[in-house]
Motif scaffolding. Structure first.
Motif, PDB file in Angstrom:
ATOM      1  N   PRO A 246      31.014  -5.965  54.589  1.00 31.86           N
ATOM      2  CA  PRO A 246      31.954  -4.840  54.444  1.00 31.86           C
ATOM      3  C   PRO A 246      31.783  -4.083  53.129  1.00 31.86           C
ATOM      4  O   PRO A 246      31.923  -2.860  53.089  1.00 31.86           O
ATOM      5  N   MET A 247      31.467  -4.799  52.046  1.00 27.55           N
ATOM      6  CA  MET A 247      31.251  -4.125  50.766  1.00 27.55           C
ATOM      7  C   MET A 247      30.006  -3.242  50.820  1.00 27.55           C
ATOM      8  O   MET A 247      30.003  -2.119  50.301  1.00 27.55           O
ATOM      9  N   LEU A 248      28.946  -3.753  51.420  1.00 28.14           N
ATOM     10  CA  LEU A 248      27.716  -2.962  51.546  1.00 28.14           C
ATOM     11  C   LEU A 248      27.970  -1.687  52.342  1.00 28.14           C
ATOM     12  O   LEU A 248      27.490  -0.609  51.978  1.00 28.14           O
ATOM     13  N   ARG A 249      28.724  -1.819  53.428  1.00 28.27           N
ATOM     14  CA  ARG A 249      29.029  -0.629  54.236  1.00 28.27           C
ATOM     15  C   ARG A 249      29.840   0.380  53.422  1.00 28.27           C
ATOM     16  O   ARG A 249      29.547   1.579  53.434  1.00 28.27           O
ATOM     17  N   ALA A 250      30.865  -0.116  52.733  1.00 29.96           N
ATOM     18  CA  ALA A 250      31.713   0.783  51.958  1.00 29.96           C
ATOM     19  C   ALA A 250      30.928   1.450  50.833  1.00 29.96           C
ATOM     20  O   ALA A 250      31.071   2.659  50.602  1.00 29.96           O
ATOM     21  N   PHE A 251      30.093   0.690  50.137  1.00 28.29           N
ATOM     22  CA  PHE A 251      29.313   1.264  49.046  1.00 28.29           C
ATOM     23  C   PHE A 251      28.329   2.302  49.572  1.00 28.29           C
ATOM     24  O   PHE A 251      28.106   3.342  48.926  1.00 28.29           O
TER      25      PHE A 251
END
Length: 751
Positions: A246-251
């Motif tokens: 989820p962090m990778l997607r958001a970033f």
């Protein structure tokens, strides 16, 4: 474009399948890898630790990095994020229960790129090869051993470590609809990036002003400096927390959005939004399997729609507050169909709870958490004798603790204070896809014409109707004990039998006219995972079952009766029938036109084993019979065969629930000859440690020309009984089989 997309998706799928096929699941394996995520570490309560490992070596051979999720029962050491371990594990492919309703665990695993699950086997050579823990883990442990009362909440919001939240804490955010605020999701990363952007803009503007006073004009280069600082700060925060999917997607989305704005690309807002969705799906194709990913984009879409159809005036602070309240109410109404479709409920408290919680989290708690985190990291890098940072950190944590106390006190008003808690209690609602789409169109129409009086009435009607929807499993239960269970009518209504996929256990439901009989309830592993809450109740809600007449418990083994107390709590008027309460030979009841007859065990007969004391029930449904056998073994089968030969009972049945999950101690030849079923249904766990059903037993059924279906392979098995003498019943399965459609076959075929 469509062809390229299909080829790309096919290639990604084969990469995932090849990773699964490279693992030997038949024998224990030695793996080496890094602990990336802690999902449960309080083994004092759950007796296990659950972690995700990034494996780099299997049996000393280097492999492409892959993620596995493993449990360590009664661990001898504490697993910490960032440590490298060598462990002996027993694995099986990423797999979940396959039922008509409930959480799809397999899709979750695929969305998280997890290729296998399993458990750590006890061994003297299990040890860590590198004891260095990650910075996030160090900070988390510092919080846990600190003096703050709400350390578990701070840990969840600051670092995303939710394992310390208690069941009461999780119930609070679940019932108030605020769980999305306490996870490291796209919204959380977006809020962090917004605060970093605000600080960076202030620093850059201040630096530009100072340079200008010195006679140096650097204004032209400041936008790229600001962009770089925002991206670097957001990247550093995500790196600190381990850069989960989820962090990778958001970033990725934040970076793309900022770069498009910096380059002043002349495309509309909606085009940017769609471009971000396409890029995320290309870079993280497995995210399409993740329900949270689509819910996040649905929420963003709702925000875009509301802001598009409702023009908010935000010139003054009063207007900004009014705009925020209007936006939150509109979003809550717009998301009702989505919550009903995926979770079969609506949370009235979510509107007002989020009005209270969102400002606290975004404007106060997140910046305080970031400030405390920054001070702590600086303190770790500088010499220990600089007490100023420790003093600042302790002061910040005390302030955070008090702010969380005020936030939680407000949330508890919606769950603990009567009559507020009664008014805002979760409302179970069962609607199919078409009904949810109609409801969504009605709400969108109301929002588009919200200034018209008829649209305002429409929206009020939707809101009031949702609040006062009758709870199907409580308020609509018949309260007349004389009619609840003793139904001697022979009214013919459609009957459906469901053998649920509950892993290594048993749970069967007979459904008729929005009522049910339950035969065993599956296992119970605690509040986090049990078959009643994960399988039975979601299915009953989706099927709009308003009453459980009775639950029959074959015997007290945990895999059959583990969740009975939870089911009784959910359906307090339900009658429980076990050996101590009537489930003995000679017991008969009618359920609509179905005759329920207990064939075994006899009353007061000495029986050595609990398995052989299992309650054996025969259902007479029109011209068809179903035999439910529990865990009976050779002794009980022999007694039933003798009773059949004497004419005391008639074992012949069209459908047999296979005894004891297909163990070698059951399904004797004589028993199968007397029952002579057309179909034999096995309820067993996928690749279970008992290796059930046994190959010799499957061969025995095959030799007798009996068709066998196993829930471990085909998932939930549903049998629809008809009045047609030619085809008296039809069978469908949730996973791929000859009894299911081509879509189910393709979806689950890879394992």
């Amino acid at each position: 474009g469509v062809i390229i997309a299909c080829v790309y998706c096919n290639w990604i799928g084969h990469q995932y399948i090849n990773a699964i096929n490279s693992i030997d699941f038949d024998t224990p394996l030695w793996v080496q890898g890094e602990v990336t995520t802690l999902q449960n570490t309080d083994h004092r309560l759950s007796k296990k630790s659950t972690v995700i490992l990034r494996v780099t070596h299997i049996n000393t051979s280097e492999v492409s990095p892959m993620l596995i999720r493993v449990n360590w029962y009664y661990p001898k050491a504490n697993l910490r994020q960032g440590q490298h371990w060598q462990l002996l594990v027993k694995l099986k492919p990423a797999r979940g229960l396959a039922n008509q309703a409930g959480f799809d665990y397999q899709r979750y695993l695929i969305g998280q790129h997890i290729v296998a699950t399993g458990y750590i086997k006890p061994h003297v050579n299990n040890h860590w090869s590198s004891g260095d823990i990650s910075l996030a883990q160090h900070l988390s442990l510092q919080l846990e051993h600190g003096d703050t009362y709400h350390h578990q909440w701070i840990n969840a919001l600051m670092l995303g470590h939710k394992h310390a939240l208690t069941a009461v804490d999780k119930q609070l955010i679940r019932e108030t609809g605020t769980a999305h605020l306490f996870v490291i999701s796209g919204m959380h990363i977006g809020v962090v990036a917004a605060w970093i952007a605000l600080v960076c803009h202030f620093m850059v503007n201040t630096g530009t002003l100072l340079m200008r006073r010195c006679g140096i004009d650097v204004a032209s280069g400041m936008p790229v400096v600001t962009l770089s600082m925002i991206l670097l700060g957001t990247f550093a925060y995500c790196e600190l927390l381990g850069f989960t999917i989820p962090m990778l997607r958001a970033f990725t989305v934040i970076s793309l959005w900022l770069v498009l704005n910096y380059c002043q690309v002349k495309i509309g807002f909606m085009h940017k939004y769609i471009l971000c969705l396409v890029v995320v799906c290309l870079v993280f194709p497995m995210s399409a399997f993740n329900l949270g990913f689509w819910l996040s984009f649905a929420a963003v879409s709702a925000i875009v729609l509301v802001c598009h159809v409702i023009i908010f005036n935000t010139q003054t602070w009063i207007q900004k507050i009014r705009a925020f309240i209007g936006l939150q109410i509109a979003l809550s109404i717009l998301l009702i169909p989505i919550n009903v479709l995926f979770f079969q409920q609506w949370l009235p408290a979510s509107i007002f709870a989020n009005l209270w919680a969102i400002p606290w989290v975004t404007l106060i708690l997140v910046p305080l958490c970031m400030l405390a985190l920054l001070i702590n990291v600086i303190a770790l890098l500088l010499p220990d004798d600089l007490f100023i940072f420790d003093f600042a950190y302790q002061g910040g944590m005390a302030l955070l603790d008090q702010c969380f106390a005020w936030l939680l006190a407000g949330l508890r008003l919606f769950t603990n204070l009567e009559p507020v808690a009664a008014v805002f209690a979760p409302v179970p609602i069962s609607l199919n896809v078409v009904e949810c789409l109609i409801l969504l169109l009605v709400i969108i129409t109301g929002l588009m014409f919200h200034r018209q009086w008829y649209a305002q009435i429409l929206l009020v009607w939707v809101l009031v109707g949702a609040i006062f929807t009758i709870h199907p499993h409580k308020d609509r239960i018949s309260h007349d004990p004389a009619t609840r269970f003793f139904d001697d009518s022979a009214t013919s209504v459609p009957m459906t039998l469901h053998i649920m996929d509950v892993g290594q256990g048993s749970a069967t439901l007979l459904i008729a006219n929005n009522e049910a009989l339950v035969f065993d309830v599956g296992d119970d592993f605690g509040d986090q995972f049990n078959m009643v809450d994960s399988v039975l109740r979601p299915f009953l809600q989706q099927s709009n079952i308003t009453d459980i007449r009775a639950t029959y418990i074959s015997h007290n083994d945990k895999d059959h009766a583990g969740g009975i107390n939870r089911l009784v709590k959910a359906y307090p008027l339900m009658r429980v029938v076990d050996e101590q309460n009537g489930c003995v030979k000679g017991y008969q009841r009618m359920f609509h036109s179905v005759q329920v007859k207990v064939l075994w065990p006899p009353l007061n007969m000495p029986i050595r084993t609990d398995n052989d004391r299992s309650c054996v029930i025969q259902l007479q449904i029109a011209t068809q019979r179903v035999l439910i056998t529990g865990d009976i073994e050779a002794f009980a089968e022999a007694q039933l065969v003798m009773a059949h030969d004497r004419g005391g009972i008639d074992l012949q049945s069209d459908i047999l629930i296979v005894p004891h999950h297909g163990s070698a101690s059951s399904s004797s030849v004589a028993f199968l000859q007397r029952v002579a079923p057309h179909h034999a249904l096995i309820s067993a766990g996928y690749m279970n440690r008992y290796q059930l059903p046994k190959a010799s037993i499957l061969q025995r059924y095959s030799d007798a020309n009996i068709k066998v279906l196993n829930t471990a392979q085909v998932g939930q098995i549903s049998i629809q009984f008809t009045d047609n003498d030619t085809i008296p019943y039809t069978i469908t399965t949730q996973r791929g089989s000859s009894y299911s459609g081509i879509w189910a076959y393709r979806w689950y075929q890879f394992q």
